[in-house]
Write an enzyme that holds these catalytic residues in place. Structure first.
Site, short mmCIF file in Angstrom:
data_model
loop_
_atom_site.label_atom_id
_atom_site.label_comp_id
_atom_site.label_asym_id
_atom_site.label_seq_id
_atom_site.Cartn_x
_atom_site.Cartn_y
_atom_site.Cartn_z
N GLU A 101 -1.22 -0.12 -0.27
CA GLU A 101 -2.19 0.77 -0.91
C GLU A 101 -3.55 0.68 -0.23
O GLU A 101 -4.27 1.69 -0.14
CB GLU A 101 -2.31 0.43 -2.41
CG GLU A 101 -1.01 0.49 -3.19
CD GLU A 101 -0.25 1.80 -3.01
OE1 GLU A 101 -0.89 2.84 -2.74
OE2 GLU A 101 0.99 1.80 -3.12
N HIS A 128 -3.72 2.99 2.66
CA HIS A 128 -3.92 4.40 2.33
C HIS A 128 -5.40 4.79 2.33
O HIS A 128 -5.72 5.99 2.40
CB HIS A 128 -3.30 4.72 0.97
CG HIS A 128 -1.84 5.02 1.03
ND1 HIS A 128 -1.30 5.92 1.92
CD2 HIS A 128 -0.80 4.56 0.28
CE1 HIS A 128 0.01 6.00 1.73
NE2 HIS A 128 0.34 5.17 0.75
#
Length: 811
Positions: free
Chosen positions: A473, A476
């Site tokens: 994450e 990202h």
């Protein structure tokens, strides 16, 4: 999984006419009501006309003529008469009893079904006028089309920005409303505070005339009498609306402590059921939001500031967030619940310095190089941000998970952030909140600007699953957010990069020696190879293609509308082909260049393209330009498109590479498999101690590989399963290991451990979907009863897409 493709059901329309007019800034003013499960209030849109999106350093054009006007025609709702009310002032609470809602012969006084509109009888709008060509119609009026679904729109009006006190300070035309908006949006980046302040003031200005509007299944259409072009159309409009409890952009549920909460779920329809917006990624915008809720709730959001509540009357609090980096509206995220906040006990001096500086004074920007994006207060241009390894961070979770977060998650954040910085450089965002979302979250994680959602499944077992998912994450922030895909069908540009980078970040976060890092990454590649083979065998070829639109990738209609193929297919969310094939392509390219050369290039790529949208060729062309001639044989953009991105199945280069010898960690796991196979064949004899001493400790990924190989065995005895569970403490491992353990339990009908399957289906809903299928395929009455019982217990709270897929399996 037998995935059925139905374009009429599966394709997601993006209908906003972004080629004619763009939303540049949103101002939301909302109330969250848990009793009625509604979010209501207003949104003000600041618009810019005449700007077809033009990508800098792009290799292709974005717009092309529409092939078929039929695909763009809207299906209009049946007309209904709504009395026009004269509402000159806005308050945070709206009385809906003043509106009569009707449609299809029904009366709905609650406003929970059907949209409001002022069409046909009220406005004289003819549904025959709605088509893709929403630009200049000659004698017809310009139509603003917004993506909108599951919303009750109550009123649309032009905002009188000219009435804002002091507006004449920065405009040459204080009486021309559209010119005021244009000059407000054109303020330089170092005046971002002043710009946000005037956006706020303008959003609170009185209305100066209601606008005509209509709705259909996927859109909100707005026009002004006499405005024939986008230039003539009002550039500041206010929409008064409310969400619906069944709206698909947010989910109303309970957290793990039983307290009510609501959050954006990463829905296939994105945020169009949360607020009317322009969904296409080219509609890059900034936003600010004021959200009110009962004082016992915490409001988290995609925002640069760590908002603190402002106490209001009657036990309510107000929270305000803002974003100055333009991004697609689909990246906006909100979560409201009774979360407990956790911060690191000790902040490094670097963190402390950043806490003071991440909301900088307007004169504090030191420009480093030149950025290729539109102007905004960019961290890549700020000297103090470029050296900041660890950005300020907080963790939020239900009170019952506070201990698990403090033990497992909090200690991992600094090393993972530092590792990411060492690989890619400047963190694109100034801070990070991490929220442990409810059990019904359909994924292990989701990244949005300044906030990450993590599943509770990441908190169990050792730190491996939590660390790797956190790294995914965090990746990202660069790939998916700071650099986005211009065409949503190219998901690999986000997920492939994040999957490849998670291994690199995680190895650095653990401070592994180079040979240890290689071994760990080879083992994970082995697991992904097995997963990719399984996915290719069990999914339609059409959904295995990473660039399905081929030479038309990035193309839209003349108005800017487009269709995302399979965007609404409920099974698609569970497919990993874009993660896996994208990961293997990047791994292939890194090995061809040499990893040092590749990651040096990647850092250069990030600096060149942050704040922009890309297509596959933007990355590949820049990469090949940086590869020495001798390392480029048979490598070209065309060849990579043909072999990797535009073909189904597994590329030949990948099959050849994985026909070689296994890594050491995989060989260790396979050796354990052989021992367990021998144990499984033995009759019941010998001392237990003699057998247990044979098996040494395995890493979580090795355990996954061990269990996957054992799943290939036709028979595993209850005695062997019992020994496996005891020796490796399988019920206490992370969710990846427990998932394979549950598969073994189901396959061999190991009734003593059915409790582990029930627990997994209840507590690990993001990973339990396939287990329902296995339980039903067994045709064992007890297992089928277990599946139906667990589904009934979870159904009301379960993610809608997950519930739809499971229901098809069970009934």
């Amino acid at each position: 999984m037998d995935i059925k493709l139905d374009p009429s059901r599966d394709d997601l329309p993006l209908v906003a006419n972004t080629s004619h007019i763009l939303v540049k800034h949103y101002v939301l003013d909302l109330d969250v009501d848990f009793e009625s499960q509604v979010i209501e209030g207003t949104i003000v849109l600041f618009l810019e006309s005449g700007n077809r999106f033009k990508k800098r350093s792009s290799s292709t054009e974005v717009t092309c003529p529409s092939e078929s006007n039929e695909a763009c025609k809207f299906r209009m709702p049946e007309p209904c008469q709504i009395p026009v009310t004269n509402t000159k002032t806005f308050s945070s609470k709206i009385g809906y009893n003043d509106f009569v809602i009707c449609g299809k012969g029904e009366k709905d006084t609650s406003g929970k079904d059907g949209n409001h509109d002022n069409q046909e009888q009220a406005s004289g709008i003819s549904s025959s006028k709605y088509c893709c060509d929403t630009g200049n119609h000659g004698s017809e009026e310009f139509l603003l089309v917004l993506d909108c679904c599951d919303l009750s729109v109550l009123k649309v009006e032009e905002v009188d920005v000219a009435a804002v006190p002091g507006i004449e300070k920065f405009t040459r035309s204080p009486k021309l409303r559209n010119q005021i908006v244009h000059e407000l949006m054109a303020l330089p980046a170092d005046r971002w505070r002043e710009q946000l302040d005037y956006y706020t003031r303008c959003s609170q200005a009185p209305g100066c005339g209601e606008l005509l509007f209509d709705t259909d299944t996927w859109s909100l259409q707005i026009r002004k009498t006499g405005a024939q072009t986008a230039t003539d159309f009002p550039h500041a409009i206010r929409i008064q609306y409310r969400t619906k409890p069944q709206g698909r952009s947010v989910t109303w549920t309970s957290d793990q402590s039983g307290r009510p909460c609501v959050y954006t779920v990463g829905s296939p329809i994105n945020n169009r059921a949360l607020f009317p917006c322009q969904e296409p990624p080219v509609a890059m915008s900034t936003w600010q939001a004021t959200v009110r809720a009962a004082a016992s709730f915490v409001v988290l959001m995609s925002g640069e500031n760590s908002a603190k509540p402002t106490q209001l009357q009657e036990d309510y609090s107000s929270w305000h967030y803002y974003v100055t980096m333009p991004m697609p509206a689909s990246t906006f995220t909100i979560a409201v619940g009774s979360w407990t906040e956790m911060k690191p006990e000790i902040c490094s001096s670097n963190d402390v310095a950043t806490e003071r500086s991440f909301s900088p004074s307007e004169a504090d920007f030191r420009y480093i190089g030149v950025c290729g994006h539109m102007e905004y207060p960019c961290r890549f241009q700020k000297a103090s941000a470029t050296t900041q390894k660890i950005i300020p961070h907080r963790v939020f979770a239900p009170a019952c998970l506070k201990g698990a977060c403090q033990e497992t998650l909090l200690p991992l954040i600094p090393p993972c952030l530092s590792a990411a910085h060492s690989v890619l450089g400047t963190h694109p965002f100034s801070r990070l909140d991490i929220l442990i979302v409810p059990a019904n979250f359909s994924s292990l994680g989701m990244a949005s600007p300044h906030i990450v959602f993590l599943s509770q499944s990441t908190l169990t077992g050792m730190s491996q699953l939590c660390g790797t998912r956190l790294c995914h994450e965090i990746a990202h922030a660069w790939f998916g957010l700071a650099i986005g895909a211009r065409d949503w069908t190219e998901e690999w540009l986000s997920e492939g990069f994040a999957t490849h980078l998670e291994d690199v970040f995680w190895a650095k976060a653990q401070q592994l020696a180079p040979h240890e890092a290689r071994e760990q990454q080879e083992l994970r590649a082995c697991l992904r190879w097995r997963r990719l083979q399984d996915e290719v065998q069990n999914s339609p070829e059409e959904m295995q293609v990473l660039r399905p639109n081929k030479e038309k990738t990035g193309h839209v209609s003349d108005s800017g509308s487009s269709v995302i193929r399979h965007g609404l297919n409920p099974e698609k969310v569970f497919m990993q082909v874009h993660y896996l094939k994208g990961y293997f392509l990047l791994r292939f390219l890194a090995k061809r260049l040499g990893e040092d050369t590749y990651f040096s290039f990647l850092r250069k790529f990030v600096h060149t393209f942050h704040g922009q949208l890309i297509l596959s060729q933007d990355f590949l062309q820049m990469l090949l330009e940086n590869i020495p001639e001798e390392k480029r044989p048979e490598l070209s953009v065309g060849n990579i498109f043909r072999d990797w991105l535009e073909s189904s199945g597994i590329p030949q280069q990948l099959q050849t590479r994985h026909s070689g010898p296994e890594c050491g960690l995989a060989r260790e796991a396979r050796a354990r498999v052989a021992k367990w196979v021998r144990v499984n064949r033995r009759p019941r004899k010998r001392k237990r101690k003699d057998r247990e001493e044979v098996f040494e400790k395995l890493l979580p990924d090795q355990l996954v590989l061990l269990l996957e190989h054992l799943l290939e065995q036709k028979t595993v005895t209850p005695r062997t399963l019992q020994s496996l569970e005891r020796i490796y403490r399988l019920s206490e491992q992370d969710a990846e290991v427990r998932h394979r353990w549950c598969e073994l339990i189901v396959k061999h009908k190991y009734t003593k451990a059915y409790r582990d399957v029930e627990r997994f289906l209840q507590e690990d809903q993001a990973m339990g979907i396939y287990l329902y299928g296995e339980l039903m395929l067994s045709e064992d009455p007890r297992q089928q009863h277990l599946a139906r019982r667990c589904f009934e217990l979870s159904r009301e709270q379960m993610d809608k897409s997950s519930a739809e897929v499971v229901a098809e399996m069970l009934f």
